[in-house]
Design a protein around this motif. Structure first.
Motif, PDB file in Angstrom:
ATOM      1  N   UNK A 127      42.771  22.930   9.260  1.00  0.00           N
ATOM      2  CA  UNK A 127      43.661  24.074   9.508  1.00  0.00           C
ATOM      3  C   UNK A 127      43.409  24.747  10.862  1.00  0.00           C
ATOM      4  N   UNK A 128      42.152  24.835  11.281  1.00  0.00           N
ATOM      5  CA  UNK A 128      41.845  25.416  12.584  1.00  0.00           C
ATOM      6  C   UNK A 128      42.384  24.568  13.727  1.00  0.00           C
ATOM      7  N   UNK A 129      42.299  23.242  13.581  1.00  0.00           N
ATOM      8  CA  UNK A 129      42.852  22.356  14.599  1.00  0.00           C
ATOM      9  C   UNK A 129      44.371  22.448  14.653  1.00  0.00           C
ATOM     10  N   UNK A 130      45.004  22.592  13.497  1.00  0.00           N
ATOM     11  CA  UNK A 130      46.468  22.761  13.466  1.00  0.00           C
ATOM     12  C   UNK A 130      46.866  24.061  14.170  1.00  0.00           C
ATOM     13  N   UNK A 131      46.108  25.130  13.932  1.00  0.00           N
ATOM     14  CA  UNK A 131      46.368  26.396  14.620  1.00  0.00           C
ATOM     15  C   UNK A 131      46.185  26.239  16.125  1.00  0.00           C
ATOM     16  N   UNK A 132      45.172  25.464  16.524  1.00  0.00           N
ATOM     17  CA  UNK A 132      44.926  25.249  17.945  1.00  0.00           C
ATOM     18  C   UNK A 132      46.059  24.455  18.590  1.00  0.00           C
ATOM     19  N   UNK A 133      46.582  23.466  17.870  1.00  0.00           N
ATOM     20  CA  UNK A 133      47.721  22.686  18.379  1.00  0.00           C
ATOM     21  C   UNK A 133      48.920  23.597  18.610  1.00  0.00           C
ATOM     22  N   UNK A 134      49.234  24.406  17.606  1.00  0.00           N
ATOM     23  CA  UNK A 134      50.366  25.336  17.747  1.00  0.00           C
ATOM     24  C   UNK A 134      50.144  26.307  18.899  1.00  0.00           C
ATOM     25  N   UNK A 135      48.936  26.851  18.996  1.00  0.00           N
ATOM     26  CA  UNK A 135      48.629  27.805  20.059  1.00  0.00           C
ATOM     27  C   UNK A 135      48.736  27.204  21.447  1.00  0.00           C
ATOM     28  N   UNK A 136      48.219  25.987  21.604  1.00  0.00           N
ATOM     29  CA  UNK A 136      48.274  25.349  22.928  1.00  0.00           C
ATOM     30  C   UNK A 136      49.704  24.990  23.311  1.00  0.00           C
ATOM     31  N   UNK A 137      50.494  24.546  22.355  1.00  0.00           N
ATOM     32  CA  UNK A 137      51.881  24.214  22.672  1.00  0.00           C
ATOM     33  C   UNK A 137      52.672  25.463  23.040  1.00  0.00           C
ATOM     34  N   UNK A 138      52.456  26.534  22.317  1.00  0.00           N
ATOM     35  CA  UNK A 138      53.171  27.777  22.617  1.00  0.00           C
ATOM     36  C   UNK A 138      52.717  28.361  23.944  1.00  0.00           C
ATOM     37  N   UNK A 139      51.424  28.246  24.267  1.00  0.00           N
ATOM     38  CA  UNK A 139      50.901  28.802  25.514  1.00  0.00           C
ATOM     39  C   UNK A 139      51.344  27.997  26.726  1.00  0.00           C
ATOM     40  N   UNK A 140      51.390  26.672  26.577  1.00  0.00           N
ATOM     41  CA  UNK A 140      51.730  25.830  27.731  1.00  0.00           C
ATOM     42  C   UNK A 140      53.226  25.776  27.972  1.00  0.00           C
ATOM     43  N   UNK A 141      54.021  25.833  26.919  1.00  0.00           N
ATOM     44  CA  UNK A 141      55.463  25.753  27.062  1.00  0.00           C
ATOM     45  C   UNK A 141      55.958  24.385  27.473  1.00  0.00           C
ATOM     46  N   UNK A 142      55.100  23.362  27.414  1.00  0.00           N
ATOM     47  CA  UNK A 142      55.485  22.027  27.861  1.00  0.00           C
ATOM     48  C   UNK A 142      56.139  21.232  26.746  1.00  0.00           C
ATOM     49  N   UNK A 143      55.634  21.312  25.543  1.00  0.00           N
ATOM     50  CA  UNK A 143      56.205  20.566  24.436  1.00  0.00           C
ATOM     51  C   UNK A 143      55.432  19.310  24.074  1.00  0.00           C
ATOM     52  N   UNK A 144      54.420  18.937  24.875  1.00  0.00           N
ATOM     53  CA  UNK A 144      53.604  17.761  24.582  1.00  0.00           C
ATOM     54  C   UNK A 144      52.140  18.159  24.657  1.00  0.00           C
ATOM     55  N   UNK A 145      51.411  17.815  23.621  1.00  0.00           N
ATOM     56  CA  UNK A 145      49.968  18.031  23.605  1.00  0.00           C
ATOM     57  C   UNK A 145      49.305  16.666  23.509  1.00  0.00           C
TER      58      UNK A 145
END
Length: 128
Positions: free
Chosen positions: A32-50
């Protein structure tokens, strides 16, 4: 008075994907923490690819498949997707076996033939 422009090209920097390095065996409690990190990084970067560097996950198994499926779901819910980096060929085979498709760095898209590969034609084959 002049100002110094920021380093790098803004267009290129905006298209650079974020990278998440997954190392060691991941427990169910960490997912769950990794899923939150994925969402956070995608929202912060605005790129759409992690990009998920999976080279350090160890031998592939169903736990790794479950982790990647959950991370991809989290990324999709955030409006993005994940791309695998440094994935073992056996991991790709296992993902294909369970019916999951992931984009991987350094691989041609499925619609495009690999460079230098030509389709063989047998004599007597009907023209299409």
């Amino acid at each position: 008075m002049s100002s110094v422009p920021p380093p790098g090209l803004p267009i290129v920097d905006a298209m650079t994907p974020a990278v998440l390095v997954l190392a060691g065996p991941v427990t169910r409690d960490e997912v769950p923490g990794l899923c939150d990190e994925v969402r956070g990084r995608l929202e912060a970067s605005g790129v759409g690819v992690l990009v998920c560097d999976v080279g350090g996950l160890g031998p592939p198994g169903l736990g790794v498949v479950d982790l990647l499926a959950r991370l991809q779901l989290a990324a999709r819910r955030a409006g993005g997707r994940i791309r695998l980096r440094d994935a073992d060929p056996s991991l790709h085979a296992l993902l294909d076996l369970v019916g999951l498709r992931f984009e991987a760095e350094g691989q041609p898209e499925q619609r495009e033939p690999a460079l230098g590969v030509e389709e063989a034609v047998e004599p007597g084959d009907p023209a299409v």
